[in-house]
Design a protein around this motif. Sequence first.
Motif, PDB file in Angstrom:
ATOM      1  N   LEU A   2      -1.612  12.687  -2.197  1.00 39.90           N
ATOM      2  CA  LEU A   2      -2.549  13.027  -1.414  1.00 39.90           C
ATOM      3  C   LEU A   2      -2.049  14.476  -1.043  1.00 39.90           C
ATOM      4  O   LEU A   2      -0.836  14.431  -0.375  1.00 39.90           O
ATOM      5  N   ALA A   6      -7.017  15.472   2.760  1.00 40.06           N
ATOM      6  CA  ALA A   6      -6.966  14.067   2.226  1.00 40.06           C
ATOM      7  C   ALA A   6      -5.548  13.438   2.928  1.00 40.06           C
ATOM      8  O   ALA A   6      -5.916  12.227   3.297  1.00 40.06           O
ATOM      9  N   PHE A  10      -5.629  10.519   5.643  1.00 36.09           N
ATOM     10  CA  PHE A  10      -4.948   9.417   5.469  1.00 36.09           C
ATOM     11  C   PHE A  10      -3.974   8.886   6.430  1.00 36.09           C
ATOM     12  O   PHE A  10      -4.063   7.873   6.988  1.00 36.09           O
ATOM     13  N   LEU A  47      -9.441   4.207   4.490  1.00 38.23           N
ATOM     14  CA  LEU A  47      -8.557   4.276   3.468  1.00 38.23           C
ATOM     15  C   LEU A  47      -8.907   3.939   2.200  1.00 38.23           C
ATOM     16  O   LEU A  47      -8.449   4.483   1.279  1.00 38.23           O
ATOM     17  N   PHE A  48      -9.787   3.003   1.946  1.00 37.66           N
ATOM     18  CA  PHE A  48     -10.425   2.713   0.709  1.00 37.66           C
ATOM     19  C   PHE A  48     -11.209   3.719   0.165  1.00 37.66           C
ATOM     20  O   PHE A  48     -11.263   4.113  -0.933  1.00 37.66           O
ATOM     21  N   LEU A  50     -10.653   7.141   0.511  1.00 31.64           N
ATOM     22  CA  LEU A  50      -9.631   7.864   0.076  1.00 31.64           C
ATOM     23  C   LEU A  50      -8.969   7.397  -1.244  1.00 31.64           C
ATOM     24  O   LEU A  50      -8.630   8.027  -2.024  1.00 31.64           O
ATOM     25  N   ALA A  51      -9.094   6.245  -1.610  1.00 28.76           N
ATOM     26  CA  ALA A  51      -8.177   5.542  -2.733  1.00 28.76           C
ATOM     27  C   ALA A  51      -9.173   5.449  -3.774  1.00 28.76           C
ATOM     28  O   ALA A  51      -9.097   5.157  -4.931  1.00 28.76           O
ATOM     29  N   GLY A  52     -10.422   5.971  -3.575  1.00 24.46           N
ATOM     30  CA  GLY A  52     -11.457   5.606  -4.577  1.00 24.46           C
ATOM     31  C   GLY A  52     -12.305   4.370  -4.741  1.00 24.46           C
ATOM     32  O   GLY A  52     -12.849   4.200  -5.805  1.00 24.46           O
ATOM     33  N   ALA A  53     -12.072   3.676  -4.087  1.00 25.19           N
ATOM     34  CA  ALA A  53     -12.602   2.306  -3.925  1.00 25.19           C
ATOM     35  C   ALA A  53     -13.956   2.137  -2.782  1.00 25.19           C
ATOM     36  O   ALA A  53     -13.725   1.488  -1.820  1.00 25.19           O
ATOM     37  N   GLU A  54     -15.153   3.002  -3.314  1.00 24.45           N
ATOM     38  CA  GLU A  54     -15.983   2.867  -2.208  1.00 24.45           C
ATOM     39  C   GLU A  54     -16.738   1.485  -2.326  1.00 24.45           C
ATOM     40  O   GLU A  54     -17.137   1.233  -1.156  1.00 24.45           O
ATOM     41  N   TYR A 115       6.908  -3.799  -7.319  1.00 25.97           N
ATOM     42  CA  TYR A 115       6.704  -2.583  -7.649  1.00 25.97           C
ATOM     43  C   TYR A 115       7.714  -1.312  -7.741  1.00 25.97           C
ATOM     44  O   TYR A 115       7.495  -0.724  -8.419  1.00 25.97           O
ATOM     45  N   ASN A 137     -16.513   3.710  -9.035  1.00 26.10           N
ATOM     46  CA  ASN A 137     -15.882   2.441  -9.120  1.00 26.10           C
ATOM     47  C   ASN A 137     -16.637   1.376  -9.153  1.00 26.10           C
ATOM     48  O   ASN A 137     -16.572   0.230  -9.711  1.00 26.10           O
TER      49      ASN A 137
END
Length: 206
Positions: A2, A6, A10, A47-48, A50-54, A115, A137
């Motif tokens: 980011l 953005a 965040f 936050l979702f 911003l992560a592209g998970a609308e 991770y 998405n």
Amino acid sequence: MLTGLAAAFFYLFAFVGIASAVMVVASRNPVHSVLFLILTFFNASGLFLLAGAEFLAMILLVVYVGAVAVLFLFVVMMLDVDFAELKRGALEYAPAGALVGIILAGELIVVLGGYVFSPNLAGQTARPIPDIAERHNTAALGDILYTDYIYFFQIAGLILLVAMVGAIVLTLRHREGVKRQVVADQVARTPETAIEVKHVETGKGI
């Protein structure tokens, strides 16, 4: 990564979300705790986004904020619960709560450790995320959910339906002396059985 605006949003959403989550636990007033919980959900939705998970962002707002949190808020406000009396026996459950916290902390450490040691593990087990410019998405999630996993989705819906009906049946109690609606008797009524005609003379009551 980011960058620019953005990244600023965040850090804003993350800071306010963490602060409101802490206030959910630290607040003495239960109504204030629910309001801070709603604020936490709003920041998590940001936050979702911003992560592209609308899709997850909208689900979080509609389900948790619009239903669960508001319902809990009204329940807390309408019920005259003595929270001081409830908190007196809280120390009895402290060992069990500490054990659950340790287990959750261990799981988080395992996930973060996996991770760190294998950053590409998620990409090897999951399908590649399509480009947002060509496919959103929500559309991609719908394609997978209603094509590849349609049978599992329907089975999960049936299980939830059976659980809901079972909970209603188990908690339903028939009390004596309470008038209940019988639809069959109502449909079968005729004017002769439903109406009683009385002839009242002039100047007299019934």
